[in-house]
Design an enzyme around this catalytic site. Structure first.
Site, PDB file in Angstrom:
ATOM      1  N   ILE A  13       0.830  -1.210   0.000  1.00  0.00           N
ATOM      2  CA  ILE A  13       0.000   0.000   0.000  1.00  0.00           C
ATOM      3  C   ILE A  13       0.866   1.263   0.000  1.00  0.00           C
ATOM      4  O   ILE A  13       0.482   2.285  -0.577  1.00  0.00           O
ATOM      5  CB  ILE A  13      -1.024   0.000   1.155  1.00  0.00           C
ATOM      6  CG1 ILE A  13      -2.130   1.010   0.883  1.00  0.00           C
ATOM      7  CG2 ILE A  13      -0.370   0.256   2.510  1.00  0.00           C
ATOM      8  CD1 ILE A  13      -2.916   0.781  -0.367  1.00  0.00           C
ATOM      9  N   SER A  35      12.167   1.085   6.599  1.00  0.00           N
ATOM     10  CA  SER A  35      11.778  -0.218   6.086  1.00  0.00           C
ATOM     11  C   SER A  35      12.898  -1.199   6.309  1.00  0.00           C
ATOM     12  O   SER A  35      14.070  -0.859   6.140  1.00  0.00           O
ATOM     13  CB  SER A  35      11.474  -0.109   4.587  1.00  0.00           C
ATOM     14  OG  SER A  35      11.363  -1.389   4.030  1.00  0.00           O
ATOM     15  N   ARG A  36      12.511  -2.417   6.652  1.00  0.00           N
ATOM     16  CA  ARG A  36      13.530  -3.450   6.829  1.00  0.00           C
ATOM     17  C   ARG A  36      13.979  -3.984   5.485  1.00  0.00           C
ATOM     18  O   ARG A  36      14.980  -4.659   5.385  1.00  0.00           O
ATOM     19  CB  ARG A  36      12.960  -4.582   7.691  1.00  0.00           C
ATOM     20  CG  ARG A  36      12.490  -4.106   9.064  1.00  0.00           C
ATOM     21  CD  ARG A  36      11.499  -5.063   9.672  1.00  0.00           C
ATOM     22  NE  ARG A  36      10.452  -5.402   8.700  1.00  0.00           N
ATOM     23  CZ  ARG A  36       9.609  -6.405   8.829  1.00  0.00           C
ATOM     24  NH1 ARG A  36       9.675  -7.179   9.889  1.00  0.00           N
ATOM     25  NH2 ARG A  36       8.700  -6.643   7.906  1.00  0.00           N
ATOM     26  N   LYS A  89      -5.588   1.765   7.780  1.00  0.00           N
ATOM     27  CA  LYS A  89      -6.720   1.003   8.309  1.00  0.00           C
ATOM     28  C   LYS A  89      -6.359  -0.469   8.304  1.00  0.00           C
ATOM     29  O   LYS A  89      -5.553  -0.884   7.464  1.00  0.00           O
ATOM     30  CB  LYS A  89      -8.008   1.251   7.524  1.00  0.00           C
ATOM     31  CG  LYS A  89      -7.924   1.100   6.015  1.00  0.00           C
ATOM     32  CD  LYS A  89      -7.570  -0.179   5.355  1.00  0.00           C
ATOM     33  CE  LYS A  89      -8.377  -1.425   5.641  1.00  0.00           C
ATOM     34  NZ  LYS A  89      -7.990  -2.550   4.699  1.00  0.00           N
ATOM     35  N   ASP A 167     -10.410  -7.500   6.503  1.00  0.00           N
ATOM     36  CA  ASP A 167      -9.453  -6.476   6.057  1.00  0.00           C
ATOM     37  C   ASP A 167     -10.074  -5.643   4.927  1.00  0.00           C
ATOM     38  O   ASP A 167     -10.104  -4.414   5.037  1.00  0.00           O
ATOM     39  CB  ASP A 167      -8.110  -7.106   5.651  1.00  0.00           C
ATOM     40  CG  ASP A 167      -7.141  -6.051   5.167  1.00  0.00           C
ATOM     41  OD1 ASP A 167      -6.469  -5.434   6.010  1.00  0.00           O
ATOM     42  OD2 ASP A 167      -7.096  -5.792   3.948  1.00  0.00           O
TER      43      ASP A 167
END
Ligand code: NAP
Length: 305
Positions: A13, A35-36, A89, A167
């Site tokens: 997303i 971010s990993r 969300k 979701d």
């Protein structure tokens, strides 16, 4: 002058919606990513959140794009570090953790925005305005999509807290709770779980006031995101996830595109920060929690991506 923001969790997303929305926004400058595993070309990239918070005091807002279960720890750390927070969300893994974040933000005078991108769909505001003085006699949500298309390989959706078909279903509930002129509550639910998974792949819900919903993640081919409402003044339908509005079977507003939703979320976040307020409406998530509390459970074939 644009306000600096950091994007945390550079996954589907973030890449599909957040990065383009921020690139087009006059309100915001994407100043860092955390971010990993990923980064955004030309943007200062961190792999550790605490390190970014310490290194970049000039960034006063963070947008958290990871799944709901790991998100709380990031939100808490951000608020403790004095940053405004925008949540994807659903806003958390539990209602109580979001209440905790809400109190923390209020105590520190920071903005917390629990976003519902579907509420920003083109036809939601006109639908709400039209329904405001009507009596709803019946409503039905049909939210049927292909989990393999929208969540390719994302096993977290089937882990505890991943919410399964809720979701996407919570997007429909975010629209329902926005447009109905009076609140409804869940009265019964049937939840269908793949035999090898922790969350449902389909759900049928019934609410007070003649409102029903069917969510299914097994639909291939054309996808369906409809909300049909009967009123004392005739029928209203929202199609394309709230982006197109029909009254009496005739299309009257909207656009066949979801691309306005995230720009509108970031404009709203800018306004909330400027106003020194928060926006945390948990009503869509209350319905999901109630369905998981009250739902009758069925089991179906195992599911694998
Ligand atoms: P995703 O691609 O599976 O995950 C997003 C990022 O979250 C990953 O790239 C990873 O970031 C981070 N992440 C995952 N597990 C983590 C963990 N245990 N700890 C810390 N970070 C973790 O998921 P997504 O589809 O983008 O969905 C993320 C959120 O956006 C969900 O709440 C979803 O409901 C919402 N959303 C998704 C869509 C969609 O179409 N997929 C649409 C609207 C809203 P790094 O590898 O970068 O560290």
């Amino acid at each position: 002058m644009a306000r600096k923001i950091a994007l945390v969790g550079i996954g589907k997303i973030a890449r599909d919606q957040h990065v383009p929305a921020l690139a087009a926004s006059a309100d915001w400058e994407l100043a860092a990513t955390v971010s990993r595993s990923g980064s955004v070309d030309g943007i200062d990239a961190y792999t550790d959140f605490a390190e970014m918070l310490a290194a970049r005091p000039d960034i006063d807002t963070v947008s958290l794009c990871m799944p709901p279960v790991p998100r709380y720890a990031y939100a808490e750390a951000a608020l403790q570090a004095g940053r405004h927070v925008m949540l994807e969300k659903p806003p958390g893994a539990t209602l109580a953790e979001v209440h905790t974040l809400q109190a923390m933000a209020a105590g520190k005078g920071l903005t917390l925005f629990a976003t519902w991108h579907s509420r920003m769909a083109h036809a939601v505001a006109p639908a709400k305005a039209w329904l405001a003085d009507k009596t709803v006699t019946r409503a039905h949500i049909t939210w049927r999509e292909d989990v393999r298309k929208w969540h390719p390989g994302q096993d977290w959706v089937f882990e505890p807290g991943g919410m399964g078909v809720f979701d996407p279903g919570i997007n429909a509930l975010s629209i329902l709770t926005e447009i109905l002129p009076a609140p409804v509550h869940l009265t019964s639910a049937t939840l269908t779980f793949p035999a090898n998974r922790q969350t449902p792949i389909a759900a049928d819900l019934a609410f007070s006031g003649g409102v029903t919903a069917e969510f299914d993640w097994r639909q291939t081919g054309p996808q369906t995101w409809n909300i049909e409402v009967d009123t004392n003044a005739g029928p209203l339908a929202l199609r394309m996830g709230g982006n197109r509005l029909e009254l009496g079977g005739v299309e009257v507003a909207g656009e066949n595109s979801i691309m306005g939703e995230y720009p509108a979320l970031y404009a709203r976040m800018a306004q909330l920060v400027a106003d020194g307020t928060s926006d945390v409406d948990l009503s869509p998530m209350v319905h999901v929690a109630d369905a998981l509390t009250l739902g009758r459970r069925l089991f179906t074939d195992p599911f694998d991506f």
